[in-house]
Design an enzyme around this catalytic site. Structure first.
Site, PDB file in Angstrom:
ATOM      1  N   HIS A  80      -3.940  -8.449  -0.431  1.00 57.64           N
ATOM      2  CA  HIS A  80      -2.610  -8.484   0.215  1.00 57.64           C
ATOM      3  C   HIS A  80      -2.354  -7.099   1.025  1.00 57.64           C
ATOM      4  O   HIS A  80      -1.661  -6.964   1.850  1.00 57.64           O
ATOM      5  CB  HIS A  80      -1.553  -8.666  -0.869  1.00 57.64           C
ATOM      6  CG  HIS A  80      -0.936  -7.450  -1.748  1.00 57.64           C
ATOM      7  ND1 HIS A  80      -1.736  -7.273  -3.001  1.00 57.64           N
ATOM      8  CD2 HIS A  80      -0.186  -6.322  -1.451  1.00 57.64           C
ATOM      9  CE1 HIS A  80      -0.994  -6.161  -3.519  1.00 57.64           C
ATOM     10  NE2 HIS A  80      -0.093  -5.532  -2.566  1.00 57.64           N
ATOM     11  N   ASP A 111      -7.006 -10.917  -6.116  1.00 54.61           N
ATOM     12  CA  ASP A 111      -6.313 -10.145  -5.052  1.00 54.61           C
ATOM     13  C   ASP A 111      -7.325  -8.885  -4.899  1.00 54.61           C
ATOM     14  O   ASP A 111      -7.104  -7.728  -5.208  1.00 54.61           O
ATOM     15  CB  ASP A 111      -5.091  -9.573  -5.638  1.00 54.61           C
ATOM     16  CG  ASP A 111      -3.961  -9.194  -4.380  1.00 54.61           C
ATOM     17  OD1 ASP A 111      -4.657  -8.841  -3.457  1.00 54.61           O
ATOM     18  OD2 ASP A 111      -2.780  -8.717  -4.652  1.00 54.61           O
ATOM     19  N   SER A 184      -0.633  -0.367  -4.507  1.00 55.63           N
ATOM     20  CA  SER A 184      -1.548  -1.579  -4.359  1.00 55.63           C
ATOM     21  C   SER A 184      -2.761  -1.074  -3.743  1.00 55.63           C
ATOM     22  O   SER A 184      -2.905  -0.488  -2.777  1.00 55.63           O
ATOM     23  CB  SER A 184      -0.806  -2.509  -3.592  1.00 55.63           C
ATOM     24  OG  SER A 184       0.320  -3.165  -4.253  1.00 55.63           O
TER      25      SER A 184
END
Length: 439
Positions: A80, A111, A184
């Site tokens: 992402h 992910d 992230s």
């Protein structure tokens, strides 16, 4: 006698205090050393998406990543962070300028993504970090996150491993170490060993202490296969599993959309292991991990009607994220739906709207994301190639097309779908893909 005893007790207290201070000091020095190293192998990633696929969003965003292969210039991060859509990517090391990067691999299940930088920046990378590829860290392990939380670049925070969970889309590490926007894709690091144990991924809304990371155990398998020149793609497994009560670990199949001629997996079967690879699997992540790099002819150990048996069949890899191709016209992006969706009773169609540009002709005519293409000029369209051919002719001849779309807004009597009809001219027709549009 009493004074002598007091002296001994005081001496013991002084020694204990000294040892405690030494331990605290050693931990502090170790933590500082771990974060100092992380500062040199962690990067900042900047992306810009103009045409988003699926759940991606248009715009610019920032995240983190970390070096995993200096010779190839590979950096590991979240999918992402770099987007599963065509995106412009740039990477910056600590104290350096942003330089272009490109996608090497984006996983459709975890992910997880690998991107690469050019040779000039490869020379600037620091020594490789150590990765914990064998074991999951235990509950209570002290860990640190490193990244760019809320724009605070190259920042470290600490906490512990709180647990392991497969409650959501895939198996994850749970930690109370803060993970905020900008973290992230960055490393989750064991502060005792200095090894990276996970990829910082997400946090639970309205909770300060429930944060999640992709375990390195699963990410390392993808990395190893890429280094060997093998396809790390997960299997195409159109299986619906029963939701087990109280998060009980099992893989019992509620519905199988696999062609029985290729693999005789049935509703009610429970997948318990992969012979020759792993004796037992408790969730879908573990099953996919066991099958990566071993597709084609596959054996599964299952329980069926009270008996344990081994079944054999053929599994193909899921279509690569970087190979996804769509069509854009009049501000509308249409892509093929996953192949298994056409095998279900609730068949939404072969082609769907994945994005509508604000202010475009499509937006003006109230076409919405996830509208399903039902017909074009009264005829069914099964493939993007056939659809493109019709659109191209319409654009060249400047003749508008009659479209019928459907979505899942029906009440079930007599249909689960609602239908809309629109007549639109075709403008600015083009193919859109990661390869063509900056993936």
């Amino acid at each position: 006698m009493i004074s002598e005893t007091k002296m001994k007790l005081n001496l013991i207290g002084i020694i204990a205090s000294f040892l405690l201070i030494s331990v605290i000091s050693a931990h502090a020095e170790n933590d500082e050393d771990v974060f100092s190293k992380a500062q040199h192998y962690t990067v900042q990633i900047r992306k810009a998406v103009t045409i988003p696929f699926g759940n991606d969003k248009k715009g610019t965003a920032f995240g983190a990543g970390f070096v995993v292969d200096t010779q190839r210039g590979w950096i590991m991060t979240n999918a992402h962070v770099v987007s599963r859509s065509p995106a412009r990517l740039e990477v910056a090391f600590f104290g350096r300028k942003f330089v272009p990067a490109k996608k090497v691999y984006v996983d459709p299940f975890l992910d997880l993504a690998i991107i690469s930088i050019n040779e000039e920046m490869q020379k600037a990378t620091a020594a490789l970090p150590e990765l914990e590829c064998t074991n999951l860290p235990g509950v209570g392990r002290t860990v640190g996150t490193f990244g760019h939380p809320n724009g605070l670049k190259f920042t470290g925070t600490r906490g512990i491993i709180s647990g392991h969970t497969a409650k959501y889309e895939s198996e994850m590490l749970q930690t109370d170490a803060p993970i905020n926007p900008g973290n992230s894709g960055g490393p989750l690091i064991s502060l005792s060993s200095g090894r990276i144990v996970g990829i910082n991924t997400s946090s639970m809304n309205d909770s300060q202490n429930s944060n999640f990371a992709v375990p390195m155990q699963y990410a390392c398998r993808v990395l190893d296969l890429l280094r060997e020149g093998k396809d790390p793609s997960p299997p195409d497994l159109p299986l619906a599993f029963f939701k087990a009560p109280n998060e009980q670990m099992q893989l019992r199949i509620a519905r199988s959309l696999i062609d029985p001629a290729k693999f005789d997996i049935r509703a009610g079967d429970e997948i318990v292991g992969v012979p020759g690879v792993v004796e037992s699997v408790e969730n879908e992540t573990q099953l996919i991990h066991a099958l990566r790099g071993r597709l084609g002819n596959v054996a599964l150990r299952i329980k069926r009607e009270g008996q344990e048996l081994v079944i054999n069949g053929k599994l193909e890899p899921v279509k690569k994220v970087n190979d996804k191709t769509c069509i854009m016209f009049s501000g509308i992006l249409l892509c093929e739906t996953p192949s298994y969706m056409g095998r279900d009773d609730f068949n939404p169609g072969k082609i769907a709207v994945y994005f509508v540009e604000a202010g475009s002709l499509g937006d003006f005519n109230e076409i919405e994301k996830m509208d399903m293409l039902n017909s074009v000029n009264g005829k069914k369209i099964e493939t993007l190639d056939a659809f493109y051919s019709v659109l191209k002719t319409s654009q060249e001849e400047k003749k508008p097309i009659n479209f019928v779309f459907r979505d899942t807004g029906g009440k079930g009597a007599p249909s689960y779908f609602t239908y809309t009809e629109r007549t639109l001219p075709v403008e600015n027709l083009t193919w859109v893909s990661n390869e063509k549009n900056g993936g």
